[in-house]
Design an enzyme around this catalytic site. Structure first.
Site, PDB file in Angstrom:
ATOM      1  N   ASP A   1      46.122  48.700  50.680  1.00 44.07           N
ATOM      2  CA  ASP A   1      44.847  48.174  50.181  1.00 44.07           C
ATOM      3  C   ASP A   1      43.955  47.709  51.338  1.00 44.07           C
ATOM      4  O   ASP A   1      43.335  46.649  51.298  1.00 44.07           O
ATOM      5  CB  ASP A   1      45.053  47.032  49.192  1.00 44.07           C
ATOM      6  CG  ASP A   1      43.791  46.758  48.357  1.00 44.07           C
ATOM      7  OD1 ASP A   1      42.896  47.630  48.328  1.00 44.07           O
ATOM      8  OD2 ASP A   1      43.712  45.673  47.745  1.00 44.07           O
TER       9      ASP A   1
ATOM     10  N   HIS B   1      40.269  48.966  47.662  1.00 45.89           N
ATOM     11  CA  HIS B   1      39.718  49.003  46.304  1.00 45.89           C
ATOM     12  C   HIS B   1      38.256  48.607  46.247  1.00 45.89           C
ATOM     13  O   HIS B   1      37.579  48.856  45.256  1.00 45.89           O
ATOM     14  CB  HIS B   1      40.566  48.145  45.339  1.00 45.89           C
ATOM     15  CG  HIS B   1      40.384  46.668  45.493  1.00 45.89           C
ATOM     16  ND1 HIS B   1      41.278  45.872  46.170  1.00 45.89           N
ATOM     17  CD2 HIS B   1      39.436  45.836  45.014  1.00 45.89           C
ATOM     18  CE1 HIS B   1      40.878  44.613  46.105  1.00 45.89           C
ATOM     19  NE2 HIS B   1      39.764  44.561  45.403  1.00 45.89           N
TER      20      HIS B   1
ATOM     21  N   SER C   1      37.043  40.073  47.284  1.00 46.86           N
ATOM     22  CA  SER C   1      37.976  41.048  47.848  1.00 46.86           C
ATOM     23  C   SER C   1      37.456  41.612  49.161  1.00 46.86           C
ATOM     24  O   SER C   1      36.295  42.006  49.275  1.00 46.86           O
ATOM     25  CB  SER C   1      38.192  42.198  46.860  1.00 46.86           C
ATOM     26  OG  SER C   1      38.898  41.751  45.733  1.00 46.86           O
TER      27      SER C   1
END
Length: 525
Positions: A287, A254, A369
């Site tokens: 992910d 992402h 992230s």
């Protein structure tokens, strides 16, 4: 000076005995009956609740704001005016520089006493302003006034006063001691310097490799801040880390999804050097994504990979990333839980990613992230991927950390990364059955039918071969309790195709087990 301790309003500051000047000059003293001051201690995917924040018991008061009588001009006017020495009164007891001062005569000047007379560094000067008032100290209470601790207005004002007076007294002590040291120096040597040097102070503070500072210093050069700018103008900032010496960077899908098809990607190291990058492969379901620097520098140092299976709840953790664009940020915490089922989206599609995550309370925010979650030795045990939040509120689009962060176990991420580097496509282990995504079903229920009317149990697939049927509710995956479909998927995806697992399921009120050999699916569908 800390404002955490709050003085009792209305009480006077304890007397501080003056330090002997040269020559001794009698100093006035406070009333011995004055009260002492006493210090008192002042009084994304799942919804989560945030504990209420603690309410401060006092305001942050300004520090060191004493009120002095006299002005700088007063000091300047009297700094070089010699004062005649007045011998002690014949009937007055000799003044002892280390004992208690004599009782002041009636009508004497109020406390506090003037500073030491004629400091060596001031070149002489009067101890009082031309108007007769002392040049330092706080005004004394009105004669006959008795402070009442229980009746004064308590609050920030009292705190400020207590802080100011305490700072003043501390300053007076320091000034007197400094003068005494200077006076001794002047009398004992020909020099006039009053500077005191600490010759034994260490020049370089070396931090052991096992400390947080040591781990961070070693890991930071291998962590990058990723800037992803999509062709449609959308983009964002995330984190990644060096996976091998060839220039591969491991991060979240992402983080790069907006620029994966048409856009620009760059990676900036902790020394500020920036390199263009491109996507090698990405796995939306896991992910996970792998980038490669287009012109990697020489001497890249990959971060060592740990074993996420051996992690225990309570182990120390260190997270490195760029929360809200603040590159090279280091936070610490512990492993709060293992095998936490988490489903999260990349914001660009309706498809979710599933993980059996490591939960940590290390502060993780948007921008962290893709960054590494390290253990106490500096080895990567996970990739920071998701946070639970209470929502932005007040128009904010992104909320901050509430101590619930989730990381993809590095054992799983490593398997995915190797597959992406090798073929550019992810491979998913499967059981060949469609399960309900509803929670609170008591397990993972096999749906009556699959997507678009296809069979929910793939003919001749792993589940069919093991005897599973539509309507069966899977309650365990090996020894892990399964409470929903997302939990089952997260557990399956921690394994590899071809592995044998044991499923416990319920059918018509009876519990049975089946051994299933995991199949595989290539690519995101």
């Amino acid at each position: 000076m800390s404002t955490e301790n709050e003085g009792t309003e209305g009480n006077a500051v304890p007397a501080v005995p003056s330090v002997p000047p040269a020559p001794p000059v009698p100093a006035t003293t406070p009333d011995p009956a004055a009260d002492d001051v006493r210090d008192e201690p002042a009084g994304t995917s799942a919804a989560g609740a945030t504990p209420p924040a603690a309410t401060p018991t006092h305001a942050d008061a300004p520090r060191h704001t004493p009120t002095a009588q006299g002005t700088p001009q007063d000091h300047a006017a009297t700094a070089h005016t010699p004062q005649p020495h007045t011998p002690p009164h014949p009937h007055q007891p000799p003044h002892s520089p280390y004992g208690a001062a004599p009782e002041p005569p009636a009508g004497a000047a109020s406390w506090p006493p003037p500073p030491p007379a004629v400091p060596s560094y001031a070149g002489g000067g009067a101890a009082h302003t031309p108007g007769g008032g002392p040049v330092w100290g706080a005004p004394s209470p009105q004669p006959g006034h008795t402070p009442s601790p229980g009746t004064g207005k308590r609050g920030a004002g009292g705190l400020i006063a207590a802080v100011a007076v305490a700072a003043l007294v501390a300053g007076g002590i320091g000034g007197a001691l400094g003068f005494w040291a200077a006076d001794r120096n002047d009398n004992g040597s020909s020099g006039s310097s009053t500077t005191v040097s600490a010759s034994d102070s260490p020049r370089d503070l070396k931090r052991p490799a096992g400390t947080v500072a040591g781990v961070a210093a070693k890991a930071l050069p291998s962590v990058v801040t990723i800037d992803a700018q999509g062709g449609d103008g959308e983009g964002g900032t995330g984190t990644g880390f060096v996976y091998d010496k060839e220039g591969h960077i491991l991060t979240n899908n992402h983080v790069v999804a907006s620029a994966a098809e048409s856009g620009e990607l760059s990676a900036t190291f902790s020394d500020g050097k920036k390199y263009a990058a491109e996507v090698v492969g990405r796995a939306q379901g896991y992910d996970v994504a792998v980038l490669k620097l287009k012109n990697p520098p020489a001497g890249l140092t990959p971060l060592p990979l740990g074993n996420s299976e051996s992690v225990a709840v309570g182990d120390s953790t260190i997270a490195i990333g760029a929360p809200f664009g603040l590159s090279n940020t280091v936070t610490t915490g512990i492993i709060s839980a293992k095998n936490r089922p988490v489903a999260s989206g990349d914001g660009s599609s309706s498809k979710n990613s599933y993980m059996s995550a490591l939960q940590t309370d290390a502060s993780i925010n948007p921008g962290n992230s893709g960054g590494p979650l390290l253990d106490a030795t500096g080895a990567v045990i996970g990739i920071n991927s998701a946070i639970q939040s209470t929502g932005g509120g007040l128009g904010q689009s992104q909320a901050g950390s509430i101590g619930l962060g989730f990381a993809i176990p590095i054992n799983q991420a490593k398997n995915v990364a190797e597959q992406l580097i090798k073929t550019g496509k992810p491979v998913y282990p499967v059981i060949g059955a469609t399960v309900s995504m509803e929670e609170k079903t008591g397990g993972a229920a096999i749906s009556p039918e699959g997507a678009a009317g296809t069979p929910s149990v793939t003919p001749n697939g792993p589940a069919a071969k093991a005897g599973l049927k539509p309507g069966d509710v899977i309650t365990k995956f090996n020894d892990t309790v399964i409470d929903s479909g997302p939990t089952l998927i997260g557990e399956i995806w921690t394994r590899k195709p071809g592995e044998k697992v044991t499923l416990t399921y319920e059918r018509d009120g009876k519990t049975s087990t089946a051994e299933v050999t995991l199949g595989q699916r290539e690519g995101d569908s």
